[in-house]
Design an enzyme around this catalytic site. Structure first.
Site, short mmCIF file in Angstrom:
data_model
loop_
_atom_site.label_atom_id
_atom_site.label_comp_id
_atom_site.label_asym_id
_atom_site.label_seq_id
_atom_site.Cartn_x
_atom_site.Cartn_y
_atom_site.Cartn_z
N ASP A 172 0.81 -1.23 0.00
CA ASP A 172 0.00 0.00 0.00
C ASP A 172 0.84 1.28 0.00
O ASP A 172 0.31 2.38 0.08
CB ASP A 172 -0.92 0.03 1.23
CG ASP A 172 -2.23 -0.72 1.02
OD1 ASP A 172 -2.66 -0.88 -0.14
OD2 ASP A 172 -2.84 -1.14 2.03
N ARG A 174 0.68 -1.47 7.63
CA ARG A 174 1.21 -0.26 6.96
C ARG A 174 2.19 0.52 7.85
O ARG A 174 2.72 1.54 7.41
CB ARG A 174 0.06 0.65 6.50
CG ARG A 174 -0.86 0.01 5.48
CD ARG A 174 -1.75 1.05 4.77
NE ARG A 174 -0.97 1.97 3.96
CZ ARG A 174 -1.47 3.04 3.33
NH1 ARG A 174 -2.76 3.31 3.43
NH2 ARG A 174 -0.70 3.83 2.61
N ARG A 215 -10.03 5.64 10.73
CA ARG A 215 -8.57 5.54 10.78
C ARG A 215 -7.97 6.55 11.78
O ARG A 215 -7.44 6.16 12.81
CB ARG A 215 -7.98 5.76 9.39
CG ARG A 215 -8.42 4.72 8.35
CD ARG A 215 -7.83 3.36 8.63
NE ARG A 215 -8.24 2.34 7.68
CZ ARG A 215 -7.62 2.06 6.55
NH1 ARG A 215 -6.53 2.71 6.22
NH2 ARG A 215 -8.06 1.10 5.77
N HIS A 253 -11.51 7.02 4.60
CA HIS A 253 -10.62 8.18 4.73
C HIS A 253 -11.40 9.40 4.24
O HIS A 253 -12.16 9.30 3.28
CB HIS A 253 -9.39 8.05 3.81
CG HIS A 253 -8.25 7.26 4.38
ND1 HIS A 253 -7.48 6.41 3.60
CD2 HIS A 253 -7.70 7.21 5.62
CE1 HIS A 253 -6.53 5.88 4.34
NE2 HIS A 253 -6.64 6.34 5.57
N CYS A 275 -5.21 9.46 -3.31
CA CYS A 275 -4.47 8.56 -2.42
C CYS A 275 -3.02 8.40 -2.86
O CYS A 275 -2.14 8.16 -2.04
CB CYS A 275 -5.10 7.17 -2.40
SG CYS A 275 -6.76 7.11 -1.81
N1 ARG Z 1 -5.38 0.00 1.11
C1 ARG Z 1 -5.11 1.30 1.64
C2 ARG Z 1 -5.65 1.40 3.05
O1 ARG Z 1 -6.69 0.84 3.31
C3 ARG Z 1 -5.70 2.35 0.76
C4 ARG Z 1 -5.36 3.74 1.16
C5 ARG Z 1 -5.99 4.79 0.31
N2 ARG Z 1 -5.51 6.06 0.63
C6 ARG Z 1 -6.24 7.17 0.80
N3 ARG Z 1 -5.63 8.30 0.94
N4 ARG Z 1 -7.55 7.13 0.87
O2 ARG Z 1 -5.08 2.00 3.91
#
Ligand code: ARG
Length: 277
Positions: free
Chosen positions: A75, A100, A145, A174, A269
Site C-alpha cells: 500500500d 502499513r 482511521r 478516509h 491517495c
Molecule cells: N489499502 C489502503 C488502506 O486501506 C488504501 C489507502 C488509500 N488512501 C487514501 N488516501 N484514501 O489504507
C-alpha cells in the site's frame, strides 16, 4: 442565483507532489471494504495507470518527486497517507494497522532528507488521507482511521484551525474518499451521507456552495481527486462529477486508476502534496 464562473476565471497554482511507484503493489490483506485478497491484481497494469497519473501532473506543470518503493509494503503507493506537509512542517503518519506501520518512517526519512521540518506523531493519523487543507481550515476526518486526538495534535503543530468531521460509511474510510478540495476560492465537493448528520450540518455552514456528489460517483472513488485550482484530476469513471466540475468552470482531467481501486485508492491517495515554507 449567482452566475457560475467560466473556466477562464479558474487559475491553477503550481504544486509539488510526492508519489511512490506501485512496484510491489498487491492486495494481500483487507483493511477496507474495497480490498479482496482472493481477487486477482495486475501489478503491471497498476504501474502503467500510475505512470499516466504521474505524467499527467507533470504535463499540467507540477513537480513530482518519487520515493523509492519498499518490498513488502503493497500500500506504499498511497503516498497521501505517508505524512501531512504544511508550510514546510511535517506531521508524520502513525498508521491504524500494523500492515502499513513501516511506511511512516520511510516517508518521514525521505522528507527529512529533502529538508523539511519533520515531527513524529503521537496519535494515530493517516496523513492527507484524513487531513485536508483548505484556505481557511484543516479539515480532519475521523471514525475509521485517524484518532480524534490527532486532530488537536495537528492544530497545535500547524497552527491551522481544525474542523473535525465524522465519517460513517466504511467504504469511505478516509476523508479523501468522501470529500474533494477544489482549491482557488476554497471550494469543496463531498458526499453528504458519508458524514454524520452533525458533520453534514458543519459542512453546510462552512461550505454553502459545495458541490454535492452523487452516490454513484463516490462509489467509484470519484471524490478521490486532486485539484490545482483549475484542473481536477479525477477517476475517469466519475462522469457526473466531471460534468458538475465543468459547470463550475473547472477543467476535469480524467485518469483511469481501476487497478489501484482494488486496494481502495484513487488519484488523491497516490499523491502527497509537499507545501513548502
Ligand atoms: N489499502 C489502503 C488502506 O486501506 C488504501 C489507502 C488509500 N488512501 C487514501 N488516501 N484514501 O489504507
Amino acid at each position: 442565483m449567482s452566475r457560475q464562473p467560466s473556466s477562464a476565471s479558474r487559475r491553477s497554482t503550481t504544486r509539488r507532489y510526492l508519489m511512490c511507484r506501485p512496484t510491489y503493489f498487491a492486495v494481500d490483506y483487507a483493511i477496507n471494504p474495497w480490498m479482496d485478497p482472493s481477487a486477482p491484481v495486475d501489478t503491471e497494469l497498476a504501474i502503467s495507470q500510475w505512470t499516466t497519473l504521474r505524467d499527467t501532473y507533470r504535463e499540467l506543470g507540477h513537480r513530482v518527486d518519487e520515493i523509492e518503493p519498499i518490498p513488502g509494503l503493497p500500500d506504499m503507493v498511497f503516498a497521501a497517507n505517508g505524512a501531512t506537509v504544511i508550510d514546510g512542517v511535517v506531521m508524520g503518519s502513525n498508521f491504524r494497522y500494523a500492515e502499513r506501520a513501516a511506511e511512516a518512517p520511510a516517508y518521514l526519512n525521505w522528507l527529512d532528507e529533502a529538508g523539511f521540518d519533520t515531527h513524529e506523531a503521537k496519535y494515530v493519523n493517516e496523513g492527507e488521507g484524513d487531513l485536508l487543507l483548505t484556505r481557511r481550515f484543516l479539515l480532519a476526518g475521523t471514525g475509521f482511521r485517524t484518532d480524534h486526538a490527532a486532530h488537536a495534535e495537528a492544530q497545535e503543530l500547524f497552527g491551522r484551525p481544525v474542523i473535525t468531521l465524522q465519517l460513517v460509511d466504511p467504504r469511505f474510510y478516509h476523508l479523501d474518499t468522501a470529500l474533494t478540495l477544489l482549491g482557488g476560492d476554497d471550494s469543496i465537493a463531498y458526499l453528504p451521507e458519508s458524514f454524520s448528520e452533525s458533520s453534514q450540518k458543519v459542512l453546510r455552514q462552512l461550505f454553502p456552495d459545495a458541490i454535492l456528489a452523487t452516490a454513484d460517483d463516490a462509489g467509484v472513488l470519484g471524490l478521490n481527486a486532486v485539484s490545482d485550482g483549475r484542473h481536477v484530476v479525477l477517476p475517469a469513471q466519475a462522469k457526473v462529477f466531471a460534468d458538475q466540475l465543468a459547470e463550475r468552470g473547472y477543467v476535469p482531467v480524467p485518469v483511469d486508476l481501476s487497478e489501484l481501486r482494488k486496494a481502495g485508492g484513487g488519484p488523491k491517495c497516490c499523491t502527497l502534496e509537499l507545501r513548502e515554507a
